[in-house]
Design a protein around this motif. Sequence first.
Motif, PDB file in Angstrom:
ATOM      1  N   GLY A  11       0.871  -1.362   0.041  1.00  0.00           N
ATOM      2  CA  GLY A  11      -0.039   0.050   0.015  1.00  0.00           C
ATOM      3  C   GLY A  11       0.743   1.328  -0.024  1.00  0.00           C
ATOM      4  N   ASP A  12       2.181   1.204   0.207  1.00  0.00           N
ATOM      5  CA  ASP A  12       2.960   2.428   0.286  1.00  0.00           C
ATOM      6  C   ASP A  12       3.880   2.402  -0.882  1.00  0.00           C
ATOM      7  OD1 ASP A  12       2.523   2.777   2.975  1.00  0.00           O
ATOM      8  OD2 ASP A  12       4.152   1.300   3.442  1.00  0.00           O
ATOM      9  N   ARG A  13       3.330   1.622  -1.793  1.00  0.00           N
ATOM     10  CA  ARG A  13       3.973   1.711  -3.483  1.00  0.00           C
ATOM     11  C   ARG A  13       4.147   3.203  -3.937  1.00  0.00           C
ATOM     12  NH1 ARG A  13       2.959  -2.956  -7.578  1.00  0.00           N
ATOM     13  NH2 ARG A  13       4.140  -2.023  -9.263  1.00  0.00           N
ATOM     14  N   ASP A  14       3.141   3.939  -3.854  1.00  0.00           N
ATOM     15  CA  ASP A  14       3.369   5.155  -4.581  1.00  0.00           C
ATOM     16  C   ASP A  14       4.232   5.967  -3.897  1.00  0.00           C
ATOM     17  OD1 ASP A  14       1.467   4.563  -6.455  1.00  0.00           O
ATOM     18  OD2 ASP A  14       0.001   5.297  -5.667  1.00  0.00           O
ATOM     19  N   ILE A  15       4.234   5.970  -2.488  1.00  0.00           N
ATOM     20  CA  ILE A  15       5.330   6.784  -1.683  1.00  0.00           C
ATOM     21  C   ILE A  15       6.538   6.442  -2.090  1.00  0.00           C
ATOM     22  CG2 ILE A  15       6.104   7.494   0.672  1.00  0.00           C
ATOM     23  CD1 ILE A  15       3.158   6.732   1.430  1.00  0.00           C
ATOM     24  N   VAL A  16       6.769   4.977  -1.958  1.00  0.00           N
ATOM     25  CA  VAL A  16       8.286   4.624  -2.388  1.00  0.00           C
ATOM     26  C   VAL A  16       8.625   4.889  -3.909  1.00  0.00           C
ATOM     27  CG1 VAL A  16       9.710   2.645  -2.890  1.00  0.00           C
ATOM     28  CG2 VAL A  16       8.181   2.643  -0.843  1.00  0.00           C
ATOM     29  N   ARG A  17       7.789   4.967  -4.635  1.00  0.00           N
ATOM     30  CA  ARG A  17       7.931   5.425  -6.070  1.00  0.00           C
ATOM     31  C   ARG A  17       8.372   6.824  -6.373  1.00  0.00           C
ATOM     32  NH1 ARG A  17       6.193   3.137 -10.585  1.00  0.00           N
ATOM     33  NH2 ARG A  17       4.297   2.116  -9.816  1.00  0.00           N
ATOM     34  N   ASN A  18       7.511   7.833  -5.394  1.00  0.00           N
ATOM     35  CA  ASN A  18       8.021   9.211  -5.448  1.00  0.00           C
ATOM     36  C   ASN A  18       9.430   9.574  -4.611  1.00  0.00           C
ATOM     37  OD1 ASN A  18       5.484   9.687  -6.495  1.00  0.00           O
ATOM     38  ND2 ASN A  18       4.395   9.922  -4.372  1.00  0.00           N
ATOM     39  N   THR A  31      26.120  10.550 -12.554  1.00  0.00           N
ATOM     40  CA  THR A  31      26.315   9.768 -13.780  1.00  0.00           C
ATOM     41  C   THR A  31      25.309  10.376 -14.773  1.00  0.00           C
ATOM     42  OG1 THR A  31      25.466   7.363 -14.608  1.00  0.00           O
ATOM     43  CG2 THR A  31      24.059   8.560 -12.716  1.00  0.00           C
ATOM     44  N   GLU A  32      25.703   9.802 -16.167  1.00  0.00           N
ATOM     45  CA  GLU A  32      24.802  10.401 -17.047  1.00  0.00           C
ATOM     46  C   GLU A  32      24.072   9.214 -17.584  1.00  0.00           C
ATOM     47  OE1 GLU A  32      25.755  13.375 -18.694  1.00  0.00           O
ATOM     48  OE2 GLU A  32      27.345  13.495 -16.926  1.00  0.00           O
ATOM     49  N   ALA A  33      23.988   8.358 -16.962  1.00  0.00           N
ATOM     50  CA  ALA A  33      23.131   6.961 -17.199  1.00  0.00           C
ATOM     51  C   ALA A  33      21.475   7.365 -17.073  1.00  0.00           C
ATOM     52  CB  ALA A  33      23.470   5.816 -16.660  1.00  0.00           C
ATOM     53  N   LEU A  34      21.308   8.206 -16.285  1.00  0.00           N
ATOM     54  CA  LEU A  34      19.528   8.565 -15.769  1.00  0.00           C
ATOM     55  C   LEU A  34      19.127   9.601 -16.618  1.00  0.00           C
ATOM     56  CD1 LEU A  34      20.302   8.059 -12.098  1.00  0.00           C
ATOM     57  CD2 LEU A  34      19.172   6.349 -13.471  1.00  0.00           C
ATOM     58  N   GLU A  35      18.167   9.592 -17.136  1.00  0.00           N
ATOM     59  CA  GLU A  35      17.199  10.578 -17.982  1.00  0.00           C
ATOM     60  C   GLU A  35      15.816  10.739 -17.353  1.00  0.00           C
ATOM     61  OE1 GLU A  35      17.691   9.799 -22.099  1.00  0.00           O
ATOM     62  OE2 GLU A  35      19.766   9.296 -21.986  1.00  0.00           O
ATOM     63  N   VAL A  36      15.568  11.938 -17.410  1.00  0.00           N
ATOM     64  CA  VAL A  36      14.124  12.257 -17.189  1.00  0.00           C
ATOM     65  C   VAL A  36      12.999  11.707 -18.178  1.00  0.00           C
ATOM     66  CG1 VAL A  36      13.842  14.513 -18.517  1.00  0.00           C
ATOM     67  CG2 VAL A  36      12.518  14.253 -16.358  1.00  0.00           C
ATOM     68  N   ASN A  37      12.024  11.321 -17.705  1.00  0.00           N
ATOM     69  CA  ASN A  37      11.080  10.646 -18.560  1.00  0.00           C
ATOM     70  C   ASN A  37      10.111  11.437 -19.080  1.00  0.00           C
ATOM     71  OD1 ASN A  37       9.092  11.072 -16.465  1.00  0.00           O
ATOM     72  ND2 ASN A  37       8.965   9.070 -15.583  1.00  0.00           N
ATOM     73  N   GLU A  38       8.866  11.001 -19.672  1.00  0.00           N
ATOM     74  CA  GLU A  38       8.067  11.921 -20.285  1.00  0.00           C
ATOM     75  C   GLU A  38       7.298  12.668 -19.533  1.00  0.00           C
ATOM     76  OE1 GLU A  38       7.103  11.919 -23.859  1.00  0.00           O
ATOM     77  OE2 GLU A  38       9.112  11.060 -24.042  1.00  0.00           O
ATOM     78  N   GLU A  39       7.014  12.329 -18.305  1.00  0.00           N
ATOM     79  CA  GLU A  39       6.188  12.894 -17.092  1.00  0.00           C
ATOM     80  C   GLU A  39       7.174  13.664 -16.473  1.00  0.00           C
ATOM     81  OE1 GLU A  39       6.041   9.234 -17.228  1.00  0.00           O
ATOM     82  OE2 GLU A  39       4.352   9.529 -18.617  1.00  0.00           O
ATOM     83  N   GLY A  40       8.554  13.962 -16.775  1.00  0.00           N
ATOM     84  CA  GLY A  40       9.277  15.147 -16.334  1.00  0.00           C
ATOM     85  C   GLY A  40       9.605  14.585 -14.933  1.00  0.00           C
ATOM     86  N   THR A  41       9.883  13.274 -14.825  1.00  0.00           N
ATOM     87  CA  THR A  41      10.473  12.775 -13.621  1.00  0.00           C
ATOM     88  C   THR A  41      11.455  11.591 -13.579  1.00  0.00           C
ATOM     89  OG1 THR A  41       9.915  11.956 -11.110  1.00  0.00           O
ATOM     90  CG2 THR A  41       8.699  11.103 -12.997  1.00  0.00           C
ATOM     91  N   PHE A  42      11.846  10.920 -12.669  1.00  0.00           N
ATOM     92  CA  PHE A  42      12.823   9.775 -12.957  1.00  0.00           C
ATOM     93  C   PHE A  42      12.032   8.553 -12.378  1.00  0.00           C
ATOM     94  CE2 PHE A  42      15.516  13.432 -12.752  1.00  0.00           C
ATOM     95  CZ  PHE A  42      16.615  13.168 -13.726  1.00  0.00           C
ATOM     96  N   GLU A  43      12.374   7.569 -13.310  1.00  0.00           N
ATOM     97  CA  GLU A  43      11.825   6.385 -12.715  1.00  0.00           C
ATOM     98  C   GLU A  43      12.565   5.116 -12.923  1.00  0.00           C
ATOM     99  OE1 GLU A  43       7.536   4.010 -14.513  1.00  0.00           O
ATOM    100  OE2 GLU A  43       8.654   5.705 -15.660  1.00  0.00           O
ATOM    101  N   TRP A  51       8.016  -5.322  -5.573  1.00  0.00           N
ATOM    102  CA  TRP A  51       6.638  -6.017  -4.951  1.00  0.00           C
ATOM    103  C   TRP A  51       6.505  -7.359  -5.554  1.00  0.00           C
ATOM    104  CZ3 TRP A  51       6.076  -2.471  -1.496  1.00  0.00           C
ATOM    105  CH2 TRP A  51       6.508  -1.396  -1.651  1.00  0.00           C
ATOM    106  N   ASP A  52       7.149  -7.473  -6.604  1.00  0.00           N
ATOM    107  CA  ASP A  52       6.768  -8.977  -7.373  1.00  0.00           C
ATOM    108  C   ASP A  52       7.797 -10.063  -7.039  1.00  0.00           C
ATOM    109  OD1 ASP A  52       4.843  -7.663  -8.452  1.00  0.00           O
ATOM    110  OD2 ASP A  52       5.979  -7.431 -10.431  1.00  0.00           O
TER     111      ASP A  52
END
Length: 162
Positions: A11-18, A31-43, A51-52
């Motif tokens: 149930g805390d999944r969204d908090i952990v994602r944020n 690092t240069e390996a991380l890029e912002v995604n289409e929503e303007g954040t990092f994933e 969780w799986d």
Amino acid sequence: MDVKLIKAALGDRDIVRNMYAFYLHDLTKYTEALEVNEEGTFEFDAFSLIWDKEGIEPFFIKADGKLAGFLLLLRAPFLKKADYCINDFFLYNSFRGKNVGQAAIELLFREYKGTYYIEQLKRNEPAVRFWKKVYRDYQLDVQETSRMEDGEECVGQFMKVE
């Protein structure tokens, strides 16, 4: 500060994602390996594994009742070469330099005894310094390794916590 380590639930999944987005943003300094995604954040591309898959445990770090950060602990059956791996470790800026991280690690080491593997990007000098201080404070016998991942040099440490 009163620091607690609390296992995150599904149930805390969204908090952990944020929180992961902030963590990954912080890593872009090193690092240069991380890029912002289409929503303007990092994933985190393998976020669903948290969780799986058995053997992956997210923990919240709370300080004086406030959300201060998180850590991701790996263990068997997901992990093979050590009993535990602190895969990711993050504190919000306002909690850094106040012994919150050290207190969280102390709680973890008290609860989970065994062999650990911890790794940092070599360019992430604050993280490298933090972990070296932890190893000194706990007088841990550390075996250091070095490897390349995604074109980035990483330093890792194996140790036994008793």
